[in-house]
Scaffold this active site. Structure first.
Site, PDB file in Angstrom:
ATOM      1  CB  THR A  49      -0.894   0.045   1.261  1.00 36.46           C
ATOM      2  OG1 THR A  49      -0.102   0.528   2.362  1.00 36.46           O
ATOM      3  CG2 THR A  49      -1.462  -1.308   1.627  1.00 36.46           C
ATOM      4  CB  CYS A  50       0.295   4.839  -0.318  1.00 32.83           C
ATOM      5  SG  CYS A  50      -0.892   5.127   0.971  1.00 32.83           S
ATOM      6  NE  ARG A  52       0.075  -0.841   6.633  1.00 26.18           N
ATOM      7  CZ  ARG A  52       0.467  -0.679   7.903  1.00 26.18           C
ATOM      8  NH1 ARG A  52       1.278  -1.546   8.475  1.00 26.18           N
ATOM      9  NH2 ARG A  52       0.029   0.328   8.616  1.00 26.18           N
ATOM     10  CD  GLU A 114      -6.494   3.348   6.053  1.00 22.50           C
ATOM     11  OE1 GLU A 114      -7.227   3.417   5.066  1.00 22.50           O
ATOM     12  OE2 GLU A 114      -5.543   2.545   6.154  1.00 22.50           O
ATOM     13  CD  GLN A 120      -4.660  -0.179   0.644  1.00 22.65           C
ATOM     14  OE1 GLN A 120      -4.601  -0.077   1.869  1.00 22.65           O
ATOM     15  NE2 GLN A 120      -4.350   0.826  -0.150  1.00 22.65           N
ATOM     16  N   GLY A 198      -5.123  12.998 -11.450  1.00 23.92           N
ATOM     17  CA  GLY A 198      -5.374  11.569 -11.209  1.00 23.92           C
ATOM     18  C   GLY A 198      -6.853  11.359 -10.921  1.00 23.92           C
ATOM     19  CB  ALA A 199      -9.658  10.633 -12.899  1.00 21.20           C
ATOM     20  N   GLY A 200      -8.311   8.298 -10.393  1.00 20.80           N
ATOM     21  CA  GLY A 200      -8.526   6.946  -9.866  1.00 20.80           C
ATOM     22  C   GLY A 200      -9.293   7.012  -8.551  1.00 20.80           C
ATOM     23  NE  ARG A 201      -8.331   2.084  -6.344  1.00 19.91           N
ATOM     24  CZ  ARG A 201      -7.648   0.968  -6.520  1.00 19.91           C
ATOM     25  NH1 ARG A 201      -8.083  -0.137  -6.011  1.00 19.91           N
ATOM     26  NH2 ARG A 201      -6.498   0.943  -7.167  1.00 19.91           N
TER      27      ARG A 201
END
Ligand SMILES: NC(=O)c1ccc[n+]([C@@H]2O[C@H](COP(=O)([O-])OP(=O)(O)OC[C@H]3O[C@@H](n4cnc5c(N)ncnc54)[C@H](OP(=O)(O)O)[C@@H]3O)[C@@H](O)[C@H]2O)c1
Length: 436
Positions: A49-50, A52, A114, A120, A198-201
């Site tokens: 993940t961003c 970890r 969160e 994830q 950026g148009a992702g999640r």
């Protein structure tokens, strides 16, 4: 066999190290194959993940298994062991199980509680299953972690009012704007000229939070326009201008607040790009991409303030105290889930003896059945044979039920080992075959 996790997170490594160990989805398969190729790694799964990168494994022994994972991480990141190892953590057995449950519940996240982390963890399970890198132990552990994450969110208040990386990014913008006006409050972004790249999640969540914080218009830049337009349609009350990434310089020239959230492996904004823009106002950049979307060389550039994902800690810490109280509610539940998994793991010790006991009784049953059936001769119909066979199986299963349940039941290791050796001895199982 041992369970272990080796990895790094926002707690142990800054974003400049984490971004070297961000494993994109298309690199997961070769990474799992490389890890599984090591003789000491029996099962493995990767959580990337961003904030970890964690590698869960079942290994033959802690020393060689953990070394195999560290070597993989060093090779993947291009960092030497000396550069990398100070940023790594490793947990073994009970501690590894506890750590995973905590991660899945969002209790180890930068933003406590969160929700993104649970999807994830689910993705880690899916990729492990698709790539056959999980065996029975990790499959059970990871699946239980997912249900623990769900339980914590439904049975405690941890998920209620939880912020996310994207809402923290919007709050950071509000805080920095407030500080630039001489106060330490979160101020409205109404007057800002805002762009989201950026148009992702993450882009979607940023826009959602920007709308909630009073923004009435946003420029949305994306590599492909269709995705940006599809996203814009979901926010009919917000004026969203969709542009292609090629228009980034125009945007940087006129906007005062730009969020970046693309999955690009390379920075998309750097000093030379900013130097080439004729900027009309002070520019605040907030980058939640990992790897970072904004090069660190923009730091110190006049008229520009740039923040990366680690800087979110400033707003997160402001909310953390109240959430810590809520997190305590989840602790008991996590302990219960860890205990259930470890009891299951301990009960595996009984499996070889149980299998040998079953095999031994099964061979007696089928031998005696054959003898009886041959004595009955051809007068015995096929239907009657089936009934007698089912009867013999039923008797064996009934006899086995109580001893098997008690061998697998939670108990101390010594008690289980004593019980196993009694069973081995009275049924003379030492030389009998059974699948281990
Ligand atoms: N998911 C999370 O919980 C989370 C949390 C914090 C931070 N982040 C970070 O935020 C970033 C985006 O994550 P996400 O979950 O929103 O990803 P995502 O849903 O997969 O969306 C990826 C976005 O990046 C764009 N993109 C991909 N490769 C690109 C390239 N080479 N150049 C320019 N644009 C590119 C895509 O454009 P197209 O539509 O044209 O493909 C899309 O807009 C990542 O760096 C991630 O690490 C994610």
């Amino acid at each position: 066999m041992h369970i272990a996790v080796v990895g790094l997170s926002h707690r142990t490594a800054p974003v400049e190290v984490r971004e070297k160990l961000s494993i994109a989805e298309n690199s997961i398969q070769p990474s799992l194959a490389a890890l599984k190729g090591n003789d000491h790694v029996l099962e493995t799964a990767i959580l990337s993940t961003c904030n970890r990168l964690e590698i869960y494994t079942v290994i033959t022994n802690p020393e060689d298994g953990i070394k195999a994972v560290e070597d993989f991480l060093s090779g993947y990141s291009g960092l030497s062991n000396e550069e990398l190892i100070p940023h790594l953590f490793s947990f073994h057995h009970n501690d590894a199980v506890e750590h995973l449950m905590k991660v899945a519940a969002g209790l180890d996240s930068m933003v406590l509680g969160e929700g993104q982390i649970l999807s994830q963890v689910k993705k880690m399970v899916r990729l492990g299953q698709e790539n056959n890198s999980l065996g029975p132990i990790l499959n059970r552990l990871l699946t239980q972690a997912v249900s623990t994450g769900k339980r914590v969110r439904t049975e405690t208040n941890l998920g209620t009012g939880a912020v996310s990386i994207s809402s923290a990014a919007v709050e950071l913008a509000q805080l920095k704007l407030g500080q630039s006006q001489g106060n330490d409050r979160l101020v409205s972004l109404e007057s800002e000229k805002v762009a989201v790249v950026g148009a992702g999640r993450m882009g979607r969540l940023l826009i959602q939070h920007l709308q909630a914080k009073g923004c009435s218009s946003v420029v949305l830049l994306n590599r492909s326009k269709e995705r940006a337009e599809a996203l814009a349609k979901d926010f009919p009350e917000l004026a969203i201008q969709c542009r292609l990434l090629g228009d980034l310089n125009d945007c940087l020239s006129v906007c005062s607040l730009v969020f970046t959230s693309t999955a690009s492996e390379q920075p998309i904004i750097d000093r030379s790009r900013l130097d080439s823009c004729k900027r009309s106002s002070f520019l605040r950049l907030i980058d939640i991409g990992v790897p970072r979307n904004i090069d660190s060389d923009v730091s110190g550039l006049k008229g520009v303030e740039s923040h990366d994902v680690d800087d979110l800690q400033e707003v997160v810490s402001r909310n953390q105290e109240a959430r810590q109280q809520v997190a305590l509610q989840a602790q008991g539940l996590l302990q219960e889930e860890c205990r259930l998994f470890l009891e299951w793991w301990d009960s595996l010790e009984a499996v070889p003896t149980i299998n040998r006991l079953r095999a031994s009784l099964e061979s007696i049953r089928s031998e005696e059945l054959q003898k009886a059936l041959s004595r009955m001769g051809p007068d015995f119909s096929a239907r009657e044979r089936k009934v007698v066979e089912a009867l013999s199986k039923g008797i064996i299963n009934k006899i086995l039920h109580t001893p098997v349940t008690s061998l697998r039941a939670p108990q101390s290791r010594t008690d289980r080992q004593n019980a196993l050796s009694v069973v081995e001895s009275i049924f003379d199982l030492a030389n009998k075959k059974g699948s281990d």
